[in-house]
Design a protein around this motif. Structure first.
Motif, PDB file in Angstrom:
ATOM      1  N   HIS A  28     -27.858  29.601 -15.480  1.00 46.63           N
ATOM      2  CA  HIS A  28     -29.075  28.874 -15.121  1.00 46.63           C
ATOM      3  C   HIS A  28     -29.622  29.406 -13.801  1.00 46.63           C
ATOM      4  O   HIS A  28     -28.895  29.522 -12.821  1.00 46.63           O
ATOM      5  N   GLY A  29     -30.875  29.747 -13.781  1.00 44.57           N
ATOM      6  CA  GLY A  29     -31.483  30.290 -12.574  1.00 44.57           C
ATOM      7  C   GLY A  29     -31.752  29.228 -11.526  1.00 44.57           C
ATOM      8  O   GLY A  29     -31.889  28.048 -11.847  1.00 44.57           O
ATOM      9  N   VAL A  30     -31.804  29.660 -10.284  1.00 46.33           N
ATOM     10  CA  VAL A  30     -32.216  28.780  -9.199  1.00 46.33           C
ATOM     11  C   VAL A  30     -33.428  29.414  -8.531  1.00 46.33           C
ATOM     12  O   VAL A  30     -33.650  30.622  -8.632  1.00 46.33           O
ATOM     13  N   LYS A  31     -34.214  28.588  -7.865  1.00 47.53           N
ATOM     14  CA  LYS A  31     -35.404  29.103  -7.176  1.00 47.53           C
ATOM     15  C   LYS A  31     -35.402  28.603  -5.738  1.00 47.53           C
ATOM     16  O   LYS A  31     -34.668  27.679  -5.391  1.00 47.53           O
ATOM     17  N   ILE A  32     -36.218  29.225  -4.933  1.00 44.09           N
ATOM     18  CA  ILE A  32     -36.334  28.812  -3.542  1.00 44.09           C
ATOM     19  C   ILE A  32     -36.757  27.346  -3.507  1.00 44.09           C
ATOM     20  O   ILE A  32     -37.656  26.930  -4.234  1.00 44.09           O
ATOM     21  N   GLY A  33     -36.077  26.579  -2.695  1.00 46.79           N
ATOM     22  CA  GLY A  33     -36.343  25.152  -2.580  1.00 46.79           C
ATOM     23  C   GLY A  33     -35.368  24.288  -3.353  1.00 46.79           C
ATOM     24  O   GLY A  33     -35.278  23.084  -3.107  1.00 46.79           O
ATOM     25  N   ASP A  34     -34.636  24.872  -4.309  1.00 51.00           N
ATOM     26  CA  ASP A  34     -33.650  24.104  -5.059  1.00 51.00           C
ATOM     27  C   ASP A  34     -32.531  23.639  -4.134  1.00 51.00           C
ATOM     28  O   ASP A  34     -32.130  24.348  -3.204  1.00 51.00           O
ATOM     29  N   VAL A  35     -32.014  22.437  -4.409  1.00 48.02           N
ATOM     30  CA  VAL A  35     -30.889  21.894  -3.664  1.00 48.02           C
ATOM     31  C   VAL A  35     -29.676  21.878  -4.589  1.00 48.02           C
ATOM     32  O   VAL A  35     -29.717  21.296  -5.674  1.00 48.02           O
ATOM     33  N   LEU A  36     -28.613  22.549  -4.141  1.00 48.08           N
ATOM     34  CA  LEU A  36     -27.373  22.632  -4.905  1.00 48.08           C
ATOM     35  C   LEU A  36     -26.344  21.698  -4.289  1.00 48.08           C
ATOM     36  O   LEU A  36     -26.123  21.731  -3.078  1.00 48.08           O
ATOM     37  N   THR A  37     -25.736  20.875  -5.108  1.00 53.47           N
ATOM     38  CA  THR A  37     -24.646  20.014  -4.682  1.00 53.47           C
ATOM     39  C   THR A  37     -23.404  20.521  -5.396  1.00 53.47           C
ATOM     40  O   THR A  37     -23.368  20.560  -6.625  1.00 53.47           O
ATOM     41  N   ILE A  38     -22.407  20.931  -4.622  1.00 54.24           N
ATOM     42  CA  ILE A  38     -21.226  21.575  -5.184  1.00 54.24           C
ATOM     43  C   ILE A  38     -19.990  20.791  -4.770  1.00 54.24           C
ATOM     44  O   ILE A  38     -19.707  20.645  -3.578  1.00 54.24           O
ATOM     45  N   ALA A  39     -19.266  20.270  -5.753  1.00 58.11           N
ATOM     46  CA  ALA A  39     -18.028  19.534  -5.495  1.00 58.11           C
ATOM     47  C   ALA A  39     -16.881  20.536  -5.440  1.00 58.11           C
ATOM     48  O   ALA A  39     -16.620  21.250  -6.404  1.00 58.11           O
ATOM     49  N   LEU A  40     -16.224  20.590  -4.286  1.00 57.65           N
ATOM     50  CA  LEU A  40     -15.095  21.490  -4.077  1.00 57.65           C
ATOM     51  C   LEU A  40     -13.829  20.670  -3.862  1.00 57.65           C
ATOM     52  O   LEU A  40     -13.894  19.453  -3.687  1.00 57.65           O
ATOM     53  N   ASP A  41     -12.683  21.337  -3.856  1.00 55.30           N
ATOM     54  CA  ASP A  41     -11.408  20.644  -3.670  1.00 55.30           C
ATOM     55  C   ASP A  41     -11.393  19.794  -2.407  1.00 55.30           C
ATOM     56  O   ASP A  41     -10.867  18.697  -2.394  1.00 55.30           O
ATOM     57  N   ARG A  42     -11.972  20.305  -1.346  1.00 52.90           N
ATOM     58  CA  ARG A  42     -11.887  19.628  -0.054  1.00 52.90           C
ATOM     59  C   ARG A  42     -13.195  18.962   0.374  1.00 52.90           C
ATOM     60  O   ARG A  42     -13.432  18.770   1.554  1.00 52.90           O
TER      61      ARG A  42
END
Length: 74
Positions: A28-42
């Protein structure tokens, strides 16, 4: 494990949201202005895409391409 493979696994496992919507397709592509929320181990990272690079660079160059919305270290 390479970064691209690790990122794809996070997406496939449902640990990534783009603009609040869960994404499960690694391509899935992302574009300028997109907000990514990434759940990591910590914890969770919330990043806003602010630019793209013409060529792949090192981690230091990559830090210029996003804004950390939590104000933490990049």
């Amino acid at each position: 494990m390479k970064a691209r493979t690790s990122a794809a696994l996070l997406v496939e496992a449902g640990h990534v949201r783009i603009n609040g919507a869960r994404e499960t397709a690694p391509g899935h592509g992302v574009k300028i202005g997109d907000v990514l929320t990434i759940a990591l181990d910590r914890g969770v990272r919330i990043l806003k895409v602010i630019a793209f690079a013409e060529r792949r660079g090192d981690a230091q160059a990559a830090r210029l391409l996003y804004e950390d919305l939590q104000g933490g270290p990049k």
